[in-house]
Design a protein around this motif. Structure first.
Motif, mmCIF file in Angstrom:
data_model
loop_
_atom_site.group_PDB
_atom_site.id
_atom_site.type_symbol
_atom_site.label_atom_id
_atom_site.label_comp_id
_atom_site.label_asym_id
_atom_site.label_seq_id
_atom_site.Cartn_x
_atom_site.Cartn_y
_atom_site.Cartn_z
ATOM 1 N N VAL A 107 0.835 -1.266 -0.117
ATOM 2 C CA VAL A 107 -0.075 -0.186 -0.020
ATOM 3 C C VAL A 107 0.833 1.277 0.060
ATOM 4 O O VAL A 107 0.843 2.275 -0.686
ATOM 5 C CB VAL A 107 -0.672 0.086 1.164
ATOM 6 N N PHE A 108 1.935 1.156 0.817
ATOM 7 C CA PHE A 108 2.809 2.334 0.887
ATOM 8 C C PHE A 108 3.726 2.549 -0.375
ATOM 9 O O PHE A 108 3.703 3.800 -0.757
ATOM 10 C CB PHE A 108 4.025 2.318 2.056
ATOM 11 N N ASP A 109 3.939 1.749 -1.020
ATOM 12 C CA ASP A 109 4.623 1.655 -2.209
ATOM 13 C C ASP A 109 3.680 2.242 -3.338
ATOM 14 O O ASP A 109 4.130 3.135 -4.070
ATOM 15 C CB ASP A 109 5.040 0.219 -2.750
ATOM 16 N N ALA A 110 2.424 1.852 -3.411
ATOM 17 C CA ALA A 110 1.468 2.178 -4.361
ATOM 18 C C ALA A 110 1.259 3.805 -4.384
ATOM 19 O O ALA A 110 1.178 4.707 -5.248
ATOM 20 C CB ALA A 110 0.149 1.474 -4.346
ATOM 21 N N ALA A 111 0.879 4.184 -2.817
ATOM 22 C CA ALA A 111 0.615 5.361 -2.689
ATOM 23 C C ALA A 111 1.990 6.432 -3.029
ATOM 24 O O ALA A 111 1.892 7.641 -3.460
ATOM 25 C CB ALA A 111 0.330 5.612 -0.973
ATOM 26 N N ALA A 112 3.341 5.869 -2.574
ATOM 27 C CA ALA A 112 4.358 6.709 -3.005
ATOM 28 C C ALA A 112 4.473 6.835 -4.550
ATOM 29 O O ALA A 112 4.541 8.117 -4.952
ATOM 30 C CB ALA A 112 5.636 6.019 -2.505
ATOM 31 N N ALA A 113 4.063 5.812 -5.254
ATOM 32 C CA ALA A 113 4.243 5.999 -6.463
ATOM 33 C C ALA A 113 3.184 7.011 -7.252
ATOM 34 O O ALA A 113 3.537 7.722 -8.046
ATOM 35 C CB ALA A 113 4.083 4.805 -7.431
ATOM 36 N N ASP A 114 2.071 7.004 -6.728
ATOM 37 C CA ASP A 114 0.939 7.964 -6.918
ATOM 38 C C ASP A 114 1.397 9.364 -6.706
ATOM 39 O O ASP A 114 1.161 10.300 -7.407
ATOM 40 C CB ASP A 114 -0.422 7.529 -6.233
ATOM 41 N N VAL A 115 1.943 9.518 -5.189
ATOM 42 C CA VAL A 115 2.507 10.834 -5.178
ATOM 43 C C VAL A 115 3.312 11.403 -6.092
ATOM 44 O O VAL A 115 3.736 12.538 -6.341
ATOM 45 C CB VAL A 115 2.769 10.963 -3.484
ATOM 46 N N ALA A 116 4.439 10.393 -6.346
ATOM 47 C CA ALA A 116 5.487 10.869 -7.257
ATOM 48 C C ALA A 116 4.967 11.144 -8.665
ATOM 49 O O ALA A 116 5.557 12.427 -9.187
ATOM 50 C CB ALA A 116 6.630 9.706 -7.283
ATOM 51 N N ALA A 117 4.197 10.667 -9.040
ATOM 52 C CA ALA A 117 3.667 10.799 -10.350
ATOM 53 C C ALA A 117 2.828 12.053 -10.381
ATOM 54 O O ALA A 117 2.844 12.897 -11.260
ATOM 55 C CB ALA A 117 2.446 9.808 -10.844
ATOM 56 N N ALA A 118 2.124 12.315 -9.195
ATOM 57 C CA ALA A 118 1.368 13.511 -9.119
ATOM 58 C C ALA A 118 2.294 14.734 -8.993
ATOM 59 O O ALA A 118 2.060 15.822 -9.505
ATOM 60 C CB ALA A 118 0.338 13.802 -7.819
ATOM 61 N N ARG B 222 4.773 19.664 -11.425
ATOM 62 C CA ARG B 222 5.900 20.265 -11.994
ATOM 63 C C ARG B 222 5.780 20.460 -13.537
ATOM 64 O O ARG B 222 6.301 21.525 -13.964
ATOM 65 C CB ARG B 222 7.192 19.508 -11.694
ATOM 66 N N ARG B 223 5.391 19.712 -14.341
ATOM 67 C CA ARG B 223 5.231 19.699 -15.691
ATOM 68 C C ARG B 223 4.198 21.051 -16.136
ATOM 69 O O ARG B 223 4.324 21.780 -16.879
ATOM 70 C CB ARG B 223 4.975 18.539 -16.362
ATOM 71 N N SER B 224 3.230 20.641 -15.507
ATOM 72 C CA SER B 224 1.710 21.676 -15.926
ATOM 73 C C SER B 224 2.310 23.016 -15.147
ATOM 74 O O SER B 224 1.669 24.222 -15.556
ATOM 75 C CB SER B 224 0.658 21.224 -15.310
ATOM 76 N N GLY B 225 3.069 23.262 -14.042
ATOM 77 C CA GLY B 225 3.013 24.447 -13.290
ATOM 78 C C GLY B 225 4.367 25.292 -13.849
ATOM 79 O O GLY B 225 4.884 25.757 -12.685
ATOM 80 N N GLY B 226 4.574 25.608 -14.980
ATOM 81 C CA GLY B 226 5.778 26.085 -15.369
ATOM 82 C C GLY B 226 5.788 27.629 -14.947
ATOM 83 O O GLY B 226 6.799 28.350 -15.210
ATOM 84 N N ASP B 227 4.607 28.212 -14.639
ATOM 85 C CA ASP B 227 4.487 29.702 -14.274
ATOM 86 C C ASP B 227 5.369 29.920 -12.927
ATOM 87 O O ASP B 227 5.122 31.091 -12.609
ATOM 88 C CB ASP B 227 3.103 30.010 -14.222
ATOM 89 N N GLY B 228 5.511 28.999 -11.988
ATOM 90 C CA GLY B 228 6.263 29.456 -10.828
ATOM 91 C C GLY B 228 5.167 29.819 -10.016
ATOM 92 O O GLY B 228 5.576 30.728 -9.006
ATOM 93 N N SER B 229 3.903 29.736 -10.215
ATOM 94 C CA SER B 229 2.979 30.729 -9.098
ATOM 95 C C SER B 229 3.008 29.758 -7.834
ATOM 96 O O SER B 229 3.664 28.804 -7.512
ATOM 97 C CB SER B 229 1.387 30.413 -9.709
ATOM 98 N N HIS B 230 2.452 30.458 -6.861
ATOM 99 C CA HIS B 230 2.383 30.201 -5.667
ATOM 100 C C HIS B 230 1.829 28.995 -5.291
ATOM 101 O O HIS B 230 2.226 28.101 -4.303
ATOM 102 C CB HIS B 230 1.818 31.419 -4.619
ATOM 103 N N ALA C 210 1.760 23.433 -4.042
ATOM 104 C CA ALA C 210 1.176 21.835 -4.402
ATOM 105 C C ALA C 210 2.627 20.965 -4.408
ATOM 106 O O ALA C 210 2.530 19.852 -3.850
ATOM 107 C CB ALA C 210 0.607 21.874 -5.666
ATOM 108 N N VAL C 211 3.687 21.609 -4.754
ATOM 109 C CA VAL C 211 4.997 20.910 -4.992
ATOM 110 C C VAL C 211 5.492 20.470 -3.425
ATOM 111 O O VAL C 211 5.928 19.162 -3.178
ATOM 112 C CB VAL C 211 6.227 21.442 -5.762
ATOM 113 N N ARG C 212 5.450 21.477 -2.844
ATOM 114 C CA ARG C 212 5.924 21.340 -1.357
ATOM 115 C C ARG C 212 5.151 20.374 -0.498
ATOM 116 O O ARG C 212 5.444 19.316 0.010
ATOM 117 C CB ARG C 212 6.005 22.775 -0.704
#
Length: 109
Positions: A23-34, A39-47, A52-54
């Motif tokens: 369960v932890f491995d699957a959740a970690a993979a989901d969080v890493a993918a998110a 990071r890909r969609s938020g190129g504008d560096g908005s707050h 969200a990244v933090r």
């Protein structure tokens, strides 16, 4: 508690811990993918994007810490110490041999 198929014998402690690790491995993979997606969609560096990244990085760190704790518990339940399984029969034999040597050296009482 029932097994994963919905019936049968309850899971043992080691089986529960193995399930928790999955369960932890699957959740970690989901969080890493998110995290990658934000990071890909938020190129504008908005707050909002930076927050969200933090948040995702913090969630991933918590998941990894908890996974380590579960792994330690799983090893403890399995009798693994220092990466090796304890062989209690071999330990018992060794203790017997040493006691026999001590008896022989001490006069046999």
């Amino acid at each position: 508690m029932q097994d994963a198929s919905g019936g049968g014998a309850p899971l043992t402690g080691a089986e529960l811990l193995d399930h928790a690790l999955r369960v932890f491995d699957a959740a970690a993979a989901d969080v890493a993918a998110a995290l990658v997606g934000v990071r890909r969609s938020g190129g504008d560096g908005s707050h909002r994007t930076l927050q969200a990244v933090r948040d995702l990085q913090a969630a991933l760190a918590v998941l990894m810490d908890e996974r380590v704790k579960i792994e330690r518990l799983r090893n403890q339940v399995a009798g693994v110490v220092g990466g090796r399984t304890l062989d209690l029969d071999a330990a018992r034999d060794e203790i017997g041999r040493r006691l026999a040597r001590l008896r022989d050296a001490g006069g046999g009482d």
